[in-house]
Write a protein that holds these residues in place. Sequence first.
Motif, PDB file in Angstrom:
ATOM      1  N   ARG A 187       0.863  -1.020   0.086  1.00  0.00           N
ATOM      2  CA  ARG A 187       0.273   0.010   0.096  1.00  0.00           C
ATOM      3  C   ARG A 187       0.872   1.383   0.196  1.00  0.00           C
ATOM      4  O   ARG A 187       2.013   1.335   0.590  1.00  0.00           O
ATOM      5  N   VAL A 188       0.419   2.386  -0.796  1.00  0.00           N
ATOM      6  CA  VAL A 188       1.102   3.469  -0.932  1.00  0.00           C
ATOM      7  C   VAL A 188       0.098   4.648  -0.489  1.00  0.00           C
ATOM      8  O   VAL A 188      -1.088   4.530  -1.081  1.00  0.00           O
ATOM      9  N   ALA A 189       0.549   5.376   0.456  1.00  0.00           N
ATOM     10  CA  ALA A 189      -0.465   6.731   0.839  1.00  0.00           C
ATOM     11  C   ALA A 189       0.516   7.923   0.948  1.00  0.00           C
ATOM     12  O   ALA A 189       1.623   7.661   1.808  1.00  0.00           O
ATOM     13  N   SER A 190       0.077   8.827   0.450  1.00  0.00           N
ATOM     14  CA  SER A 190       0.927  10.091   0.496  1.00  0.00           C
ATOM     15  C   SER A 190       0.176  11.195   0.211  1.00  0.00           C
ATOM     16  O   SER A 190      -0.237  11.299  -1.081  1.00  0.00           O
ATOM     17  N   ARG A 191       0.323  12.147   0.819  1.00  0.00           N
ATOM     18  CA  ARG A 191      -0.567  13.710   0.739  1.00  0.00           C
ATOM     19  C   ARG A 191      -2.013  13.297   0.293  1.00  0.00           C
ATOM     20  O   ARG A 191      -2.261  13.920  -0.790  1.00  0.00           O
ATOM     21  N   GLY A 192      -2.607  12.204   0.769  1.00  0.00           N
ATOM     22  CA  GLY A 192      -4.196  11.954   0.130  1.00  0.00           C
ATOM     23  C   GLY A 192      -4.086  11.269  -0.915  1.00  0.00           C
ATOM     24  O   GLY A 192      -5.346  11.187  -1.027  1.00  0.00           O
ATOM     25  N   GLU A 193      -3.233  10.929  -1.171  1.00  0.00           N
ATOM     26  CA  GLU A 193      -3.321   9.874  -2.361  1.00  0.00           C
ATOM     27  C   GLU A 193      -2.733   8.472  -2.052  1.00  0.00           C
ATOM     28  O   GLU A 193      -2.056   8.177  -1.388  1.00  0.00           O
ATOM     29  N   ARG A 194      -3.581   7.489  -3.002  1.00  0.00           N
ATOM     30  CA  ARG A 194      -3.430   6.270  -2.365  1.00  0.00           C
ATOM     31  C   ARG A 194      -3.353   5.118  -3.596  1.00  0.00           C
ATOM     32  O   ARG A 194      -3.839   5.659  -4.768  1.00  0.00           O
ATOM     33  N   ALA A 195      -2.506   4.167  -3.291  1.00  0.00           N
ATOM     34  CA  ALA A 195      -2.431   3.062  -4.519  1.00  0.00           C
ATOM     35  C   ALA A 195      -2.228   1.940  -3.694  1.00  0.00           C
ATOM     36  O   ALA A 195      -1.758   1.726  -2.444  1.00  0.00           O
ATOM     37  N   VAL A 196      -2.571   0.839  -4.423  1.00  0.00           N
ATOM     38  CA  VAL A 196      -2.180  -0.749  -3.748  1.00  0.00           C
ATOM     39  C   VAL A 196      -1.528  -1.306  -4.935  1.00  0.00           C
ATOM     40  O   VAL A 196      -2.148  -1.730  -5.879  1.00  0.00           O
ATOM     41  N   PHE A 197      -0.258  -1.929  -4.708  1.00  0.00           N
ATOM     42  CA  PHE A 197       0.316  -2.862  -5.657  1.00  0.00           C
ATOM     43  C   PHE A 197      -0.069  -4.224  -5.239  1.00  0.00           C
ATOM     44  O   PHE A 197       0.434  -4.920  -4.140  1.00  0.00           O
ATOM     45  N   VAL A 198      -0.902  -4.993  -6.032  1.00  0.00           N
ATOM     46  CA  VAL A 198      -1.691  -6.268  -5.422  1.00  0.00           C
ATOM     47  C   VAL A 198      -1.099  -7.607  -5.889  1.00  0.00           C
ATOM     48  O   VAL A 198      -1.539  -8.560  -5.841  1.00  0.00           O
ATOM     49  N   GLY A 199       0.284  -7.346  -6.669  1.00  0.00           N
ATOM     50  CA  GLY A 199       0.796  -8.567  -7.225  1.00  0.00           C
ATOM     51  C   GLY A 199       0.004  -9.602  -7.944  1.00  0.00           C
ATOM     52  O   GLY A 199      -0.671  -8.981  -9.136  1.00  0.00           O
ATOM     53  N   ASP A 200      -0.220 -10.933  -7.586  1.00  0.00           N
ATOM     54  CA  ASP A 200      -0.887 -11.813  -8.652  1.00  0.00           C
ATOM     55  C   ASP A 200      -2.452 -11.742  -7.906  1.00  0.00           C
ATOM     56  O   ASP A 200      -2.886 -12.954  -8.499  1.00  0.00           O
ATOM     57  N   LEU A 201      -2.963 -11.027  -7.028  1.00  0.00           N
ATOM     58  CA  LEU A 201      -4.521 -10.925  -6.658  1.00  0.00           C
ATOM     59  C   LEU A 201      -5.208 -10.906  -7.849  1.00  0.00           C
ATOM     60  O   LEU A 201      -6.377 -11.700  -7.908  1.00  0.00           O
ATOM     61  N   LEU A 202      -4.778 -10.082  -8.710  1.00  0.00           N
ATOM     62  CA  LEU A 202      -5.554 -10.045 -10.040  1.00  0.00           C
ATOM     63  C   LEU A 202      -4.434 -10.404 -11.166  1.00  0.00           C
ATOM     64  O   LEU A 202      -3.465  -9.730 -11.319  1.00  0.00           O
ATOM     65  N   HIS A 203      -4.859 -11.323 -12.136  1.00  0.00           N
ATOM     66  CA  HIS A 203      -4.149 -11.519 -13.306  1.00  0.00           C
ATOM     67  C   HIS A 203      -4.732 -10.667 -14.597  1.00  0.00           C
ATOM     68  O   HIS A 203      -3.831 -10.501 -15.378  1.00  0.00           O
ATOM     69  N   ASN A 204      -5.960 -10.298 -14.492  1.00  0.00           N
ATOM     70  CA  ASN A 204      -6.726  -9.920 -15.550  1.00  0.00           C
ATOM     71  C   ASN A 204      -7.922  -9.112 -15.009  1.00  0.00           C
ATOM     72  O   ASN A 204      -8.671  -9.368 -14.104  1.00  0.00           O
ATOM     73  N   PRO A 205      -8.139  -7.931 -15.582  1.00  0.00           N
ATOM     74  CA  PRO A 205      -9.359  -6.933 -15.220  1.00  0.00           C
ATOM     75  C   PRO A 205     -10.715  -7.694 -15.155  1.00  0.00           C
ATOM     76  O   PRO A 205     -11.500  -7.423 -14.487  1.00  0.00           O
ATOM     77  N   VAL A 206     -10.840  -9.020 -15.761  1.00  0.00           N
ATOM     78  CA  VAL A 206     -11.965  -9.737 -15.608  1.00  0.00           C
ATOM     79  C   VAL A 206     -12.329  -9.979 -14.216  1.00  0.00           C
ATOM     80  O   VAL A 206     -13.356 -10.351 -13.811  1.00  0.00           O
ATOM     81  N   GLN A 207     -11.194 -10.190 -13.644  1.00  0.00           N
ATOM     82  CA  GLN A 207     -11.372 -10.598 -12.036  1.00  0.00           C
ATOM     83  C   GLN A 207     -11.897  -9.415 -11.033  1.00  0.00           C
ATOM     84  O   GLN A 207     -12.112  -9.650  -9.934  1.00  0.00           O
ATOM     85  N   VAL A 208     -11.675  -8.399 -11.511  1.00  0.00           N
ATOM     86  CA  VAL A 208     -12.261  -7.126 -10.982  1.00  0.00           C
ATOM     87  C   VAL A 208     -14.004  -7.273 -11.250  1.00  0.00           C
ATOM     88  O   VAL A 208     -14.596  -6.970 -10.330  1.00  0.00           O
ATOM     89  N   LEU A 209     -14.273  -7.641 -12.231  1.00  0.00           N
ATOM     90  CA  LEU A 209     -15.695  -7.944 -12.706  1.00  0.00           C
ATOM     91  C   LEU A 209     -16.051  -9.022 -11.770  1.00  0.00           C
ATOM     92  O   LEU A 209     -17.357  -9.217 -11.577  1.00  0.00           O
ATOM     93  N   HIS A 210     -15.690 -10.074 -11.686  1.00  0.00           N
ATOM     94  CA  HIS A 210     -15.719 -11.461 -10.885  1.00  0.00           C
ATOM     95  C   HIS A 210     -14.737 -11.703 -10.102  1.00  0.00           C
ATOM     96  O   HIS A 210     -13.959 -12.664 -10.170  1.00  0.00           O
ATOM     97  N   PRO A 211     -14.621 -11.015  -8.987  1.00  0.00           N
ATOM     98  CA  PRO A 211     -13.688 -11.218  -7.849  1.00  0.00           C
ATOM     99  C   PRO A 211     -13.753 -12.822  -7.259  1.00  0.00           C
ATOM    100  O   PRO A 211     -12.744 -12.966  -6.587  1.00  0.00           O
ATOM    101  N   GLU A 212     -14.813 -13.291  -7.430  1.00  0.00           N
ATOM    102  CA  GLU A 212     -14.845 -14.626  -6.848  1.00  0.00           C
ATOM    103  C   GLU A 212     -14.026 -15.709  -7.452  1.00  0.00           C
ATOM    104  O   GLU A 212     -13.824 -16.745  -7.282  1.00  0.00           O
ATOM    105  N   CYS A 213     -13.737 -15.198  -8.573  1.00  0.00           N
ATOM    106  CA  CYS A 213     -12.853 -16.188  -9.715  1.00  0.00           C
ATOM    107  C   CYS A 213     -11.359 -16.005  -9.687  1.00  0.00           C
ATOM    108  O   CYS A 213     -10.747 -14.821  -9.980  1.00  0.00           O
ATOM    109  N   SER A 214     -10.730 -16.991  -9.087  1.00  0.00           N
ATOM    110  CA  SER A 214      -8.961 -17.053  -8.982  1.00  0.00           C
ATOM    111  C   SER A 214      -8.650 -17.377 -10.349  1.00  0.00           C
ATOM    112  O   SER A 214      -9.102 -18.262 -11.103  1.00  0.00           O
ATOM    113  N   SER A 215      -7.223 -17.102 -10.423  1.00  0.00           N
ATOM    114  CA  SER A 215      -6.395 -17.711 -11.622  1.00  0.00           C
ATOM    115  C   SER A 215      -6.088 -19.181 -11.426  1.00  0.00           C
ATOM    116  O   SER A 215      -6.234 -19.663 -10.307  1.00  0.00           O
TER     117      SER A 215
END
Length: 300
Positions: free
Chosen positions: A218-246
């Motif tokens: 996790r990155v947090a600086s001056r009110g801005e944020r990001a998260v480097f998620v590694g391989d929790l997500l391989h493809n954006p389709v998993q944002v739409l279907h987070p129940e589906c793992s690679s």
Amino acid sequence: MAEDSVQRFVIGDVEVLRIVEWQGPFVPAPDLVPGVAPELWKEYEEQLAPDHWEPGSDRAVAAMQTWVLRSGGRTVLVDTGVGRGRERPGNPLFHRREGDLPGRLERAGVLPEDVDVVVNTHIHADHVGWNTRDAGGEWVPTFPGARYLLPAADDAHFGPDGGYGGGVRVDDRLVYEDSVAPVHRAGLAERWEREHRIDEHLTLEAAPGHTPGSSVLRVASRGERAVFVGDLLHNPVQVLHPECSSCFCLDPRQAARSRRRVLERAADQQELVIPAHFSGAGAVEVRRVGDRFSLGRWAA
């Protein structure tokens, strides 16, 4: 994004550089995320093609890349790719690959001795390969002045005490012996568990499932944020279907729980989501739609 170009943006006071080693069609899309019905890829074509899915071949598009963070006067690498000249008989894409991450880093203004911290989000071949380099037949740390932060659960599972991943894949022993063990022998490895604060802006958190020690940064600086998620997500389709793992997740159900938790926080706190293997822009905002998620704006 061309492989020889560098993407730069800032998150508050943290500068981010994206170093792409390779990108292109990867594995068949239905094989990559088995829980997503084949017809859904076509349904999401407008959101996925061409950067994340190739309709003609029905293959997922992916990237191998390293992220460089400049934070608090230090240089931090997030994952180190496949490496060069590695024996990976279980994966033709990685086997004896002749990549050049150090050269790409140097062209972006980052020398090996400049790196202060190496983050391995987990111990898989394509995330630890450039931890080391070949020095006359001996594997030595590529970044001699860096602390290498290793998830303790992964180090135990993939190391000798865990039977090198239980002996399920021959590559796991090879990966550990050429890319992780030399870092331990050099006294540069630092194991962590649950949570580890790197500096005032950067925090590692456990997100198990893909591997026992899979983590996010996790990155947090001056009110801005990001998260480097590694391989929790391989493809954006998993944002739409987070129940589906690679297909690469060792514990798909636990990975799905970690994925949903991370996406919920990203949506609620407006964190930019930065996965290890997204092609295209590489980073995306996530929004809630009821109990589901949608893809928001992509990084510039």
